[in-house]
Design an enzyme around this catalytic site. Structure first.
Site, PDB file in Angstrom:
ATOM      1  N   TYR A 145       2.293   9.084  15.825  1.00 41.35           N
ATOM      2  CA  TYR A 145       2.969   9.112  14.521  1.00 41.35           C
ATOM      3  C   TYR A 145       4.376   9.737  14.650  1.00 41.35           C
ATOM      4  O   TYR A 145       5.358   9.197  14.120  1.00 41.35           O
ATOM      5  CB  TYR A 145       2.109   9.905  13.544  1.00 41.35           C
ATOM      6  CG  TYR A 145       2.594   9.909  12.113  1.00 41.35           C
ATOM      7  CD1 TYR A 145       2.490   8.769  11.323  1.00 41.35           C
ATOM      8  CD2 TYR A 145       3.129  11.059  11.543  1.00 41.35           C
ATOM      9  CE1 TYR A 145       2.912   8.783   9.998  1.00 41.35           C
ATOM     10  CE2 TYR A 145       3.548  11.082  10.223  1.00 41.35           C
ATOM     11  CZ  TYR A 145       3.446   9.941   9.458  1.00 41.35           C
ATOM     12  OH  TYR A 145       3.865   9.951   8.146  1.00 41.35           O
ATOM     13  N   ALA A 174       3.160  -0.796  -1.233  1.00 36.87           N
ATOM     14  CA  ALA A 174       3.398  -0.442  -2.643  1.00 36.87           C
ATOM     15  C   ALA A 174       2.119  -0.382  -3.465  1.00 36.87           C
ATOM     16  O   ALA A 174       2.171  -0.165  -4.666  1.00 36.87           O
ATOM     17  CB  ALA A 174       4.376  -1.443  -3.265  1.00 36.87           C
TER      18      ALA A 174
HETATM   19  P1  NDP Z   1      -0.954   5.859   1.855  1.00 37.85           P
HETATM   20  O1  NDP Z   1      -1.909   5.863   2.993  1.00 37.85           O
HETATM   21  O2  NDP Z   1      -1.368   6.500   0.585  1.00 37.85           O
HETATM   22  O3  NDP Z   1      -0.496   4.342   1.533  1.00 37.85           O
HETATM   23  C1  NDP Z   1      -0.088   3.519   2.580  1.00 37.85           C
HETATM   24  C2  NDP Z   1       0.370   2.189   2.049  1.00 37.85           C
HETATM   25  O4  NDP Z   1       0.846   1.404   3.150  1.00 37.85           O
HETATM   26  C3  NDP Z   1      -0.713   1.378   1.383  1.00 37.85           C
HETATM   27  O5  NDP Z   1      -0.141   0.676   0.303  1.00 37.85           O
HETATM   28  C4  NDP Z   1      -1.143   0.388   2.466  1.00 37.85           C
HETATM   29  O6  NDP Z   1      -1.638  -0.841   1.948  1.00 37.85           O
HETATM   30  C5  NDP Z   1       0.180   0.144   3.162  1.00 37.85           C
HETATM   31  N1  NDP Z   1       0.079  -0.327   4.535  1.00 37.85           N
HETATM   32  C6  NDP Z   1      -0.485   0.319   5.591  1.00 37.85           C
HETATM   33  N2  NDP Z   1      -0.370  -0.441   6.700  1.00 37.85           N
HETATM   34  C7  NDP Z   1       0.270  -1.569   6.345  1.00 37.85           C
HETATM   35  C8  NDP Z   1       0.685  -2.734   7.038  1.00 37.85           C
HETATM   36  N3  NDP Z   1       0.444  -2.888   8.347  1.00 37.85           N
HETATM   37  N4  NDP Z   1       1.310  -3.710   6.342  1.00 37.85           N
HETATM   38  C9  NDP Z   1       1.561  -3.576   5.017  1.00 37.85           C
HETATM   39  N5  NDP Z   1       1.192  -2.495   4.310  1.00 37.85           N
HETATM   40  C10 NDP Z   1       0.553  -1.508   4.963  1.00 37.85           C
HETATM   41  O7  NDP Z   1       0.386   6.517   2.427  1.00 37.85           O
HETATM   42  P2  NDP Z   1       1.518   7.424   1.702  1.00 37.85           P
HETATM   43  O8  NDP Z   1       1.844   6.864   0.389  1.00 37.85           O
HETATM   44  O9  NDP Z   1       1.123   8.834   1.816  1.00 37.85           O
HETATM   45  O10 NDP Z   1       2.732   7.209   2.727  1.00 37.85           O
HETATM   46  C11 NDP Z   1       3.796   6.301   2.522  1.00 37.85           C
HETATM   47  C12 NDP Z   1       4.848   6.515   3.599  1.00 37.85           C
HETATM   48  O11 NDP Z   1       5.318   7.863   3.573  1.00 37.85           O
HETATM   49  C13 NDP Z   1       4.339   6.266   5.014  1.00 37.85           C
HETATM   50  O12 NDP Z   1       5.340   5.646   5.796  1.00 37.85           O
HETATM   51  C14 NDP Z   1       4.065   7.670   5.542  1.00 37.85           C
HETATM   52  O13 NDP Z   1       4.146   7.727   6.936  1.00 37.85           O
HETATM   53  C15 NDP Z   1       5.182   8.434   4.856  1.00 37.85           C
HETATM   54  N6  NDP Z   1       4.896   9.869   4.746  1.00 37.85           N
HETATM   55  C16 NDP Z   1       3.850  10.335   3.981  1.00 37.85           C
HETATM   56  C17 NDP Z   1       3.599  11.701   3.906  1.00 37.85           C
HETATM   57  C18 NDP Z   1       2.491  12.286   3.091  1.00 37.85           C
HETATM   58  O14 NDP Z   1       2.297  13.524   3.136  1.00 37.85           O
HETATM   59  N7  NDP Z   1       1.733  11.517   2.325  1.00 37.85           N
HETATM   60  C19 NDP Z   1       4.429  12.668   4.650  1.00 37.85           C
HETATM   61  C20 NDP Z   1       5.500  12.059   5.412  1.00 37.85           C
HETATM   62  C21 NDP Z   1       5.713  10.722   5.445  1.00 37.85           C
HETATM   63  P3  NDP Z   1      -3.232  -1.130   1.739  1.00 37.85           P
HETATM   64  O15 NDP Z   1      -3.799   0.060   1.048  1.00 37.85           O
HETATM   65  O16 NDP Z   1      -3.264  -2.346   0.886  1.00 37.85           O
HETATM   66  O17 NDP Z   1      -3.800  -1.314   3.097  1.00 37.85           O
END
Ligand code: NDP
Length: 243
Positions: free
Chosen positions: A151, A8
Site C-alpha cells: 500500500y 464512488a
Molecule cells: P473504501 O474501502 O471505503 O471504498 C473503496 C471504493 O473503491 C469502493 O467504492 C470500491 O468499490 C472501490 N474500488 C476498489 N477497488 C476497485 C477497483 N479495482 N476498481 C474500481 N473501484 C474499486 O475506501 P475509502 O473510501 O476509505 O478510500 C478511498 C481512497 O482513499 C482510497 O484510495 C484509499 O487508499 C484512500 N485513503 C483512505 C484512508 C482512510 O483512512 N479511509 C486513508 C488514506 C487514504 P466496490 O465497493 O464497488 O468494490
C-alpha cells in the site's frame, strides 16, 4: 462541471461525488467495482445534492475497463472536466509473509488504475486544453504502518506520478494534484481503528479521526475555479499526523 469519480459507491469517493454535486452542480459518472446497490444509493444522493449522476461498473486495474469508464462518461455527458482517482484497496501483511498476489492486487488497483484512467482522460482533456486530475494518496506514503509495504509503495507511486504528470500536462492548462488523507472513518480503516483506537487517536495531533467530508471539501476546491494555478501538489488532510 462533468466529473468521473472512481470508487464512488461508498466512503470517501461517495462523499467527493456528493460534494461536487452540491458545490458545482456536477454531472457525475460514479464508477464502482462490485456493490451495485451502494452505487445506486450514491447516485440518488448526488441527485438529491443538486447534481446529475449515472453509475458505471468497471475494475480500474483493467486497462480496457478503465478506458471504457472514461469513454462512457464522455459519451453520456458529452465531456470530462474532472477525473478523481479515488478507488483503492489494501491487503496488509508483513513484508516477509506477503505473497505475490497481495503485492500485485494493491499495486494494480492503486497505481496502475490511476495511470489507466488518467491516460484515457488526459487524451480528451488535451483536446479541450483544460481539465483537472485529482488522485487519492495516503499518509502511508510518508508515514507507513507495519504490514503495508504494498500500500505504501502504491501511494508513494501515486504522489510521484502526480508530480510527473503535472509537469507534462501543465502547458495545456490541465492540473494534476493529489490529496493524502490521514485516518478517515470508512470501511477501509475500520480494522486498524478497531485494533488500536487509543494509540491512533493519541498520535493524531487533532486527537480525532477525519471524516469523509474533510477530504471531499479539499477535492472540491482542487476541482473548482480557485485552484487553476495549483498543480503537482500533494495536500495532506490528516489532522496533523503527517507534520
Ligand atoms: P473504501 O474501502 O471505503 O471504498 C473503496 C471504493 O473503491 C469502493 O467504492 C470500491 O468499490 C472501490 N474500488 C476498489 N477497488 C476497485 C477497483 N479495482 N476498481 C474500481 N473501484 C474499486 O475506501 P475509502 O473510501 O476509505 O478510500 C478511498 C481512497 O482513499 C482510497 O484510495 C484509499 O487508499 C484512500 N485513503 C483512505 C484512508 C482512510 O483512512 N479511509 C486513508 C488514506 C487514504 P466496490 O465497493 O464497488 O468494490
Amino acid at each position: 462541471m462533468i466529473a468521473l469519480v472512481t470508487g464512488a459507491s461508498r466512503g470517501i469517493g461517495r462523499a467527493i461525488a456528493e460534494r461536487l454535486a452540491a458545490d458545482h452542480a456536477a454531472k457525475l459518472l460514479l464508477v464502482y467495482r462490485s456493490r451495485e446497490d451502494e452505487a445506486e444509493e450514491a447516485r440518488a444522493a448526488c441527485e438529491a445534492a443538486g447534481g446529475e449522476a449515472a453509475i458505471h461498473r468497471a475494475d480500474v486495474s483493467d486497462a480496457e475497463a478503465a478506458a471504457g469508464a472514461v469513454a462512457a462518461c464522455i459519451e453520456r455527458f458529452e465531456g470530462l472536466d474532472v477525473l478523481v482517482n479515488n478507488a483503492g484497496v489494501t491487503a496488509d501483511k508483513l513484508a516477509l509473509m506477503m505473497d505475490d498476489d497481495a503485492w500485485h492486487r494493491v499495486l494494480r488497483t492503486n497505481l496502475d488504475g490511476v495511470f489507466y484512467t488518467a491516460r484515457a482522460a488526459a487524451k480528451h482533456m488535451l483536446r479541450k486544453r483544460r481539465g483537472r486530475i485529482i488522485n487519492l494518496s495516503s499518509i502511508s506514503a510518508r508515514r507507513p504502518n507495519k504490514g503495508q509495504v504494498n500500500y505504501a509503495a502504491s501511494k508513494g507511486g501515486v504522489e510521484a506520478f502526480t508530480r510527473a504528470l503535472a509537469v507534462e500536462l501543465a502547458p495545456k492548462s490541465i492540473t494534476v494534484n493529489a490529496v493524502a488523507p490521514g485516518i478517515i472513518e470508512t470501511e477501509m480503516s475500520q480494522r486498524i481503528r478497531d485494533a488500536a483506537d487509543k494509540e491512533l487517536k493519541k498520535a493524531i495531533p487533532m486527537r480525532r479521526y477525519g471524516q469523509v467530508g474533510d477530504i471531499a471539501g479539499v477535492v472540491s476546491f482542487l476541482a473548482g475555479p480557485d485552484a487553476g494555478y495549483v498543480t503537482g501538489q500533494t495536500i495532506g488532510v490528516d489532522g496533523g499526523l503527517g507534520v
